[in-house]
Design a protein around this motif. Structure first.
Motif, PDB file in Angstrom:
ATOM      1  N   LEU A 108       0.813  -1.221   0.000  1.00  0.00           N
ATOM      2  CA  LEU A 108       0.000   0.000   0.000  1.00  0.00           C
ATOM      3  C   LEU A 108       0.846   1.271   0.000  1.00  0.00           C
ATOM      4  O   LEU A 108       0.343   2.345  -0.304  1.00  0.00           O
ATOM      5  N   PHE A 109       2.133   1.131   0.339  1.00  0.00           N
ATOM      6  CA  PHE A 109       3.002   2.302   0.426  1.00  0.00           C
ATOM      7  C   PHE A 109       4.352   2.003  -0.222  1.00  0.00           C
ATOM      8  O   PHE A 109       4.806   0.865  -0.250  1.00  0.00           O
ATOM      9  N   LYS A 110       4.983   3.075  -0.717  1.00  0.00           N
ATOM     10  CA  LYS A 110       6.353   2.962  -1.230  1.00  0.00           C
ATOM     11  C   LYS A 110       7.122   4.204  -0.836  1.00  0.00           C
ATOM     12  O   LYS A 110       6.557   5.256  -0.548  1.00  0.00           O
ATOM     13  N   CYS A 111       8.432   4.065  -0.839  1.00  0.00           N
ATOM     14  CA  CYS A 111       9.292   5.167  -0.446  1.00  0.00           C
ATOM     15  C   CYS A 111      10.662   4.988  -1.091  1.00  0.00           C
ATOM     16  O   CYS A 111      11.217   3.887  -1.074  1.00  0.00           O
ATOM     17  N   ARG A 112      11.170   6.042  -1.702  1.00  0.00           N
ATOM     18  CA  ARG A 112      12.544   6.027  -2.195  1.00  0.00           C
ATOM     19  C   ARG A 112      13.367   6.842  -1.198  1.00  0.00           C
ATOM     20  O   ARG A 112      13.089   8.010  -0.960  1.00  0.00           O
ATOM     21  N   TYR A 113      14.332   6.164  -0.597  1.00  0.00           N
ATOM     22  CA  TYR A 113      15.142   6.807   0.432  1.00  0.00           C
ATOM     23  C   TYR A 113      16.592   6.405   0.231  1.00  0.00           C
ATOM     24  O   TYR A 113      16.915   5.221   0.152  1.00  0.00           O
ATOM     25  N   LYS A 114      17.459   7.408   0.108  1.00  0.00           N
ATOM     26  CA  LYS A 114      18.890   7.175  -0.128  1.00  0.00           C
ATOM     27  C   LYS A 114      19.105   6.207  -1.292  1.00  0.00           C
ATOM     28  O   LYS A 114      19.806   5.205  -1.172  1.00  0.00           O
ATOM     29  N   GLY A 120       5.797  -1.357   1.565  1.00  0.00           N
ATOM     30  CA  GLY A 120       5.237  -1.873   2.811  1.00  0.00           C
ATOM     31  C   GLY A 120       3.728  -1.776   2.833  1.00  0.00           C
ATOM     32  O   GLY A 120       3.113  -1.091   2.011  1.00  0.00           O
ATOM     33  N   MET A 121       3.145  -2.453   3.806  1.00  0.00           N
ATOM     34  CA  MET A 121       1.697  -2.417   3.977  1.00  0.00           C
ATOM     35  C   MET A 121       1.272  -1.210   4.814  1.00  0.00           C
ATOM     36  O   MET A 121       0.131  -0.785   4.747  1.00  0.00           O
ATOM     37  N   THR A 122       2.191  -0.683   5.617  1.00  0.00           N
ATOM     38  CA  THR A 122       1.900   0.491   6.449  1.00  0.00           C
ATOM     39  C   THR A 122       3.081   1.455   6.376  1.00  0.00           C
ATOM     40  O   THR A 122       4.197   1.064   6.011  1.00  0.00           O
ATOM     41  N   LYS A 123       2.832   2.697   6.764  1.00  0.00           N
ATOM     42  CA  LYS A 123       3.923   3.672   6.834  1.00  0.00           C
ATOM     43  C   LYS A 123       4.942   3.236   7.877  1.00  0.00           C
ATOM     44  O   LYS A 123       6.155   3.368   7.670  1.00  0.00           O
ATOM     45  N   THR A 130      13.509   1.821   6.689  1.00  0.00           N
ATOM     46  CA  THR A 130      14.467   2.897   6.399  1.00  0.00           C
ATOM     47  C   THR A 130      15.232   3.334   7.640  1.00  0.00           C
ATOM     48  O   THR A 130      16.308   3.913   7.527  1.00  0.00           O
ATOM     49  N   GLY A 131      14.651   3.085   8.819  1.00  0.00           N
ATOM     50  CA  GLY A 131      15.294   3.514  10.055  1.00  0.00           C
ATOM     51  C   GLY A 131      15.017   4.964  10.401  1.00  0.00           C
ATOM     52  O   GLY A 131      15.645   5.526  11.292  1.00  0.00           O
TER      53      GLY A 131
END
Length: 194
Positions: A108-114, A120-123, A130-131
Motif C-alpha cells: 500500500l506504500f512505497k518510499c525512495r530513500y537514499k 510496505g503495507m503500512t507507513k 528505512t530507520g
C-alpha cells in the motif's frame, strides 16, 4: 496503463500478462448464451487453456503453472478479484483445486530513500525498513502508480507476497456461488444488514 507496465516488467521466458478491461462478467448465475458472448471471459479461459466445449475440462492441460491475480488494492480491485475467482471456480475449478490460483497481496506504500526503494503495507513498516520517519512515503492507489522498474514487487519471486487460494469444500462452494449470485440476501446476512 498498469497492464503495459506489467508486460514490460515480466520475464517473457516464463511469464505472461493477460489484462482485464473493467469489471468482468459475473458468470455465476449468468445464462450460458451471455457467457458465450462475453469475449473477455472466453478469451481469459482460452488463455489459460480452458475450452468451455471440452468434454472433460478437469483433465485439460493448463498453459501456466501459477495464475496470479494482480489487482489494485482498492475496493474496485477487490471486486474484480472476487468476480475472477468466481468465474474460474465455475468454469475451471481444477485451477483452484490444483493450487494454481494466487492473489497478489499488493503493498500500500512505497518510499525512495537514499537511492533505495522500499515497499510496505503500512507507513510504520517503511519507517522501520528505512530507520527513519524523515522520508517521503507515498500511498499506492493502484498498480498504475508503479513503474516498470518498481514492478519487481509483483513480478519477482522472493519479493512478492502471494496468497494461494484453496478450493472450498462442497458447503463452501455452495456459499461462494450464493455469495456471488444475483440475490443479495446472503450478502446482507453476512454483513448483518438483513
Amino acid at each position: 496503463s498498469a497492464a503495459g507496465t506489467a508486460k514490460r516488467a515480466r520475464d517473457p521466458r516464463y511469464q505472461a500478462v493477460y489484462p482485464i478491461r473493467g469489471k468482468p462478467l459475473n458468470a455465476m448465475e449468468a445464462q450460458q448464451a451471455k457467457v458465450n458472448a462475453n469475449a473477455e471471459l472466453i478469451n481469459l479461459l482460452a488463455a489459460l487453456g480452458v475450452k468451455l466445449d471440452a468434454k472433460n475440462i478437469e483433465t485439460a492441460p493448463l498453459r501456466y503453472g501459477k495464475i496470479i491475480k494482480l489487482a489494485d488494492p482498492d475496493v474496485d480491485g477487490k471486486h474484480i478479484e472476487a468476480l475472477l475467482t468466481g468465474n474460474i471456480w465455475k468454469y475451471a475449478p481444477h485451477v483452484i483445486r490444483q493450487g494454481r490460483l494466487y492473489a497478489l497481496l499488493p503493498p500500500l506504500f512505497k518510499c525512495r530513500y537514499k537511492d533505495k526503494l522500499y515497499f510496505g503495507m503500512t507507513k510504520d513498516e517503511i519507517y522501520k525498513q528505512t530507520g527513519t520517519q524523515k522520508c517521503d512515503v507515498q500511498y499506492i492507489k493502484g498498480w498504475g502508480e508503479v513503474n516498470a522498474s518498481e514492478m519487481y514487487i509483483a513480478m519477482t519471486p522472493g519479493h512478492r507476497r502471494l496468497i494461494r487460494l484453496k478450493a472450498p469444500d462442497k458447503k463452501g462452494g455452495n456459499e461462494l456461488t450464493e455469495l456471488l449470485g444475483k440475490k443479495p440476501a446472503y450478502r446482507k446476512k453476512l454483513l448483518g444488514v438483513e
